[in-house]
Design a protein around this motif. Structure first.
Motif, PDB file in Angstrom:
ATOM      1  N   GLY A   1       0.810  -1.216   0.000  1.00 25.30           N
ATOM      2  CA  GLY A   1       0.000   0.000   0.000  1.00 25.30           C
ATOM      3  C   GLY A   1       0.840   1.262   0.000  1.00 25.30           C
ATOM      4  O   GLY A   1       0.553   2.207   0.738  1.00 25.30           O
ATOM      5  N   GLN A   2       1.891   1.327  -0.836  1.00 27.88           N
ATOM      6  CA  GLN A   2       2.794   2.475  -0.846  1.00 27.88           C
ATOM      7  C   GLN A   2       2.092   3.730  -1.341  1.00 27.88           C
ATOM      8  O   GLN A   2       1.409   3.716  -2.355  1.00 27.88           O
ATOM      9  N   LEU A   3       2.294   4.832  -0.625  1.00 27.42           N
ATOM     10  CA  LEU A   3       1.748   6.124  -1.013  1.00 27.42           C
ATOM     11  C   LEU A   3       2.828   6.954  -1.685  1.00 27.42           C
ATOM     12  O   LEU A   3       3.977   6.945  -1.265  1.00 27.42           O
ATOM     13  N   PHE A   4       2.429   7.694  -2.727  1.00 30.94           N
ATOM     14  CA  PHE A   4       3.348   8.578  -3.434  1.00 30.94           C
ATOM     15  C   PHE A   4       2.896  10.016  -3.291  1.00 30.94           C
ATOM     16  O   PHE A   4       1.690  10.308  -3.311  1.00 30.94           O
ATOM     17  N   ASP A   5       3.855  10.923  -3.169  1.00 35.28           N
ATOM     18  CA  ASP A   5       3.520  12.327  -3.369  1.00 35.28           C
ATOM     19  C   ASP A   5       3.939  12.694  -4.793  1.00 35.28           C
ATOM     20  O   ASP A   5       4.462  11.869  -5.551  1.00 35.28           O
ATOM     21  N   GLN A   6       3.693  13.947  -5.168  1.00 35.74           N
ATOM     22  CA  GLN A   6       3.906  14.358  -6.550  1.00 35.74           C
ATOM     23  C   GLN A   6       5.380  14.260  -6.968  1.00 35.74           C
ATOM     24  O   GLN A   6       5.699  13.791  -8.064  1.00 35.74           O
ATOM     25  N   SER A   7       6.281  14.696  -6.102  1.00 33.88           N
ATOM     26  CA  SER A   7       7.704  14.682  -6.458  1.00 33.88           C
ATOM     27  C   SER A   7       8.213  13.254  -6.604  1.00 33.88           C
ATOM     28  O   SER A   7       9.039  12.967  -7.482  1.00 33.88           O
ATOM     29  N   GLU A   8       7.730  12.358  -5.767  1.00 38.75           N
ATOM     30  CA  GLU A   8       8.133  10.960  -5.876  1.00 38.75           C
ATOM     31  C   GLU A   8       7.639  10.349  -7.182  1.00 38.75           C
ATOM     32  O   GLU A   8       8.365   9.583  -7.841  1.00 38.75           O
TER      33      GLU A   8
ATOM     34  N   ALA B   1      -2.105  16.152  -2.516  1.00 36.05           N
ATOM     35  CA  ALA B   1      -2.720  14.847  -2.785  1.00 36.05           C
ATOM     36  C   ALA B   1      -1.687  13.753  -2.565  1.00 36.05           C
ATOM     37  O   ALA B   1      -0.485  13.978  -2.683  1.00 36.05           O
ATOM     38  N   ARG B   2      -2.180  12.570  -2.242  1.00 36.62           N
ATOM     39  CA  ARG B   2      -1.338  11.390  -2.182  1.00 36.62           C
ATOM     40  C   ARG B   2      -1.952  10.340  -3.102  1.00 36.62           C
ATOM     41  O   ARG B   2      -3.163  10.290  -3.283  1.00 36.62           O
ATOM     42  N   TYR B   3      -1.086   9.487  -3.664  1.00 37.64           N
ATOM     43  CA  TYR B   3      -1.509   8.578  -4.719  1.00 37.64           C
ATOM     44  C   TYR B   3      -1.160   7.142  -4.357  1.00 37.64           C
ATOM     45  O   TYR B   3      -0.085   6.861  -3.821  1.00 37.64           O
ATOM     46  N   LEU B   4      -2.092   6.247  -4.675  1.00 36.46           N
ATOM     47  CA  LEU B   4      -1.920   4.829  -4.391  1.00 36.46           C
ATOM     48  C   LEU B   4      -2.271   4.035  -5.646  1.00 36.46           C
ATOM     49  O   LEU B   4      -3.341   4.229  -6.224  1.00 36.46           O
ATOM     50  N   PHE B   5      -1.369   3.158  -6.069  1.00 35.94           N
ATOM     51  CA  PHE B   5      -1.623   2.274  -7.197  1.00 35.94           C
ATOM     52  C   PHE B   5      -1.938   0.889  -6.648  1.00 35.94           C
ATOM     53  O   PHE B   5      -1.089   0.257  -6.016  1.00 35.94           O
ATOM     54  N   ALA B   6      -3.172   0.434  -6.903  1.00 33.35           N
ATOM     55  CA  ALA B   6      -3.644  -0.740  -6.175  1.00 33.35           C
ATOM     56  C   ALA B   6      -3.629  -2.036  -6.968  1.00 33.35           C
ATOM     57  O   ALA B   6      -3.816  -3.099  -6.395  1.00 33.35           O
ATOM     58  N   GLY B   7      -3.418  -1.987  -8.273  1.00 33.58           N
ATOM     59  CA  GLY B   7      -3.528  -3.208  -9.056  1.00 33.58           C
ATOM     60  C   GLY B   7      -4.949  -3.434  -9.528  1.00 33.58           C
ATOM     61  O   GLY B   7      -5.794  -2.525  -9.502  1.00 33.58           O
ATOM     62  N   ASP B   8      -5.247  -4.634  -9.966  1.00 32.90           N
ATOM     63  CA  ASP B   8      -6.560  -4.985 -10.507  1.00 32.90           C
ATOM     64  C   ASP B   8      -7.590  -5.038  -9.373  1.00 32.90           C
ATOM     65  O   ASP B   8      -7.391  -5.750  -8.387  1.00 32.90           O
TER      66      ASP B   8
ATOM     67  N   PHE C   1      -6.151  -5.559  -0.403  1.00 33.84           N
ATOM     68  CA  PHE C   1      -5.320  -5.395   0.786  1.00 33.84           C
ATOM     69  C   PHE C   1      -4.407  -4.173   0.659  1.00 33.84           C
ATOM     70  O   PHE C   1      -4.129  -3.484   1.646  1.00 33.84           O
ATOM     71  N   LYS C   2      -3.935  -3.901  -0.566  1.00 32.41           N
ATOM     72  CA  LYS C   2      -3.124  -2.700  -0.773  1.00 32.41           C
ATOM     73  C   LYS C   2      -3.944  -1.443  -0.498  1.00 32.41           C
ATOM     74  O   LYS C   2      -3.438  -0.480   0.093  1.00 32.41           O
ATOM     75  N   VAL C   3      -5.202  -1.436  -0.932  1.00 33.39           N
ATOM     76  CA  VAL C   3      -6.071  -0.294  -0.653  1.00 33.39           C
ATOM     77  C   VAL C   3      -6.258  -0.130   0.851  1.00 33.39           C
ATOM     78  O   VAL C   3      -6.157   0.977   1.391  1.00 33.39           O
ATOM     79  N   ARG C   4      -6.529  -1.224   1.538  1.00 38.49           N
ATOM     80  CA  ARG C   4      -6.735  -1.156   2.981  1.00 38.49           C
ATOM     81  C   ARG C   4      -5.506  -0.589   3.686  1.00 38.49           C
ATOM     82  O   ARG C   4      -5.612   0.324   4.511  1.00 38.49           O
ATOM     83  N   GLU C   5      -4.339  -1.122   3.351  1.00 42.46           N
ATOM     84  CA  GLU C   5      -3.123  -0.679   4.027  1.00 42.46           C
ATOM     85  C   GLU C   5      -2.768   0.757   3.644  1.00 42.46           C
ATOM     86  O   GLU C   5      -2.370   1.564   4.486  1.00 42.46           O
ATOM     87  N   GLY C   6      -2.912   1.092   2.359  1.00 42.04           N
ATOM     88  CA  GLY C   6      -2.607   2.450   1.911  1.00 42.04           C
ATOM     89  C   GLY C   6      -3.527   3.479   2.540  1.00 42.04           C
ATOM     90  O   GLY C   6      -3.074   4.555   2.959  1.00 42.04           O
ATOM     91  N   LEU C   7      -4.811   3.166   2.610  1.00 45.88           N
ATOM     92  CA  LEU C   7      -5.758   4.082   3.232  1.00 45.88           C
ATOM     93  C   LEU C   7      -5.465   4.237   4.720  1.00 45.88           C
ATOM     94  O   LEU C   7      -5.512   5.356   5.259  1.00 45.88           O
ATOM     95  N   ARG C   8      -5.151   3.139   5.384  1.00 44.07           N
ATOM     96  CA  ARG C   8      -4.815   3.222   6.806  1.00 44.07           C
ATOM     97  C   ARG C   8      -3.620   4.144   7.029  1.00 44.07           C
ATOM     98  O   ARG C   8      -3.623   4.999   7.919  1.00 44.07           O
ATOM     99  N   ARG C   9      -2.575   3.984   6.205  1.00 41.25           N
ATOM    100  CA  ARG C   9      -1.384   4.821   6.340  1.00 41.25           C
ATOM    101  C   ARG C   9      -1.711   6.292   6.066  1.00 41.25           C
ATOM    102  O   ARG C   9      -1.223   7.191   6.755  1.00 41.25           O
ATOM    103  N   TYR C  10      -2.507   6.511   5.032  1.00 42.11           N
ATOM    104  CA  TYR C  10      -2.879   7.890   4.697  1.00 42.11           C
ATOM    105  C   TYR C  10      -3.631   8.552   5.850  1.00 42.11           C
ATOM    106  O   TYR C  10      -3.344   9.702   6.217  1.00 42.11           O
ATOM    107  N   LEU C  11      -4.572   7.840   6.436  1.00 46.26           N
ATOM    108  CA  LEU C  11      -5.377   8.413   7.514  1.00 46.26           C
ATOM    109  C   LEU C  11      -4.550   8.673   8.769  1.00 46.26           C
ATOM    110  O   LEU C  11      -4.882   9.549   9.569  1.00 46.26           O
TER     111      LEU C  11
END
Length: 247
Positions: free
Chosen positions: A5-12, A56-63, A71-81
């Motif tokens: 669930g890796q989050l990206f910012d714009q520069s990354e 904004a923060r960005y998450l690429f979750a797959g199919d 699970f990537k969405v769950r973990e990424g959202l948890r980290r973002y919050l």
């Protein structure tokens, strides 16, 4: 199984694009989103400002049909919050799903969207907040995860006329924590002005008039979940919440 669930910012993201590290579907999804936010008069200025101001923060979750992606969405959202309040007053999480290997129907996208939301609800790490009604038919209900109420917007390729909800390459979900909008709620002067501006822009941007289900949070006649993934026509409406909320 990768549940990062890796989050990206714009520069990354830009760095990953420049170095060729961002794989093709992710690059295509993000560049299309950036073009929409920067090169058009997209109606929601909160989303536009989040992209332009790097809040904004960005998450690429797959199919979206893949359990690993959920699970990537769950973990990424948890980290973002956990960290969104340190990003900016107004911040957004944009979740991109990998385009399928074939064209999908509107119903398939709808099923995928609600499966994502249901998955999050059933694997919520925190109990439902005591100050948010548990019944989706209450006008003050909204979706919660990790103790945070949030506003959700789904975009997909089937919105050919409702262009504000259109994205060409697959399902996209945008999330704004309610706390980022507290000072512009429907009963404030700034909130009424912001919503008036957005609705005026919608009329110019879309090839269809705004859907009747679009309304203000807490309005007795509004159910916020009906706005999450709007119908294509204004004559349709989601009559029942698609699953049973676990609290």
């Amino acid at each position: 199984m990768n549940r990062g669930g890796q989050l990206f910012d714009q520069s990354e993201l830009q760095d990953a694009i420049d170095t060729g590290e961002l794989i093709a579907w992710k690059k295509k999804r993000y560049l299309e989103f950036r073009k929409t936010m920067r090169d058009t008069r997209y109606p929601c200025h909160f989303a536009v400002n989040a992209e332009r101001n790097d809040s904004a923060r960005y998450l690429f979750a797959g199919d979206a049909r893949d359990r690993d992606a959920l699970f990537k969405v769950r973990e990424g959202l948890r980290r973002y919050l956990e960290r969104y309040q340190s990003i900016a007053k107004r911040t957004t999480l944009v979740i991109f799903f990998k385009p399928g290997d074939r064209d999908q129907s509107e119903q398939e996208y709808r099923d995928q969207f609600w499966e994502v939301i249901e998955f999050l609800n059933k694997r919520d790490p925190e109990p439902w907040p005591s100050d948010i009604p548990e019944d989706p038919n209450d006008p003050e209900w909204e979706f919660c995860f990790a103790g945070e109420p949030m506003f959700i917007v789904g975009r997909a390729p089937f919105y050919t006329e409702r262009k504000s909800r259109y994205t060409p390459y697959g399902l996209e979900i945008t999330i704004q924590p309610r706390r980022t909008l507290d000072d512009i709620s429907g009963d404030t002067m700034e909130g009424r002005h912001a919503r008036s501006v957005i609705r005026d822009r919608l009329k110019d941007y879309d090839d269809i008039t705004p859907h009747p289900d679009i309304g203000d949070y807490g309005d007795p006649n509004t159910r916020e979940w009906k706005q999450y993934l709007l119908p294509t026509s204004n004559e349709e409406s989601l009559n029942e919440f698609p699953f049973e909320i676990e609290t």
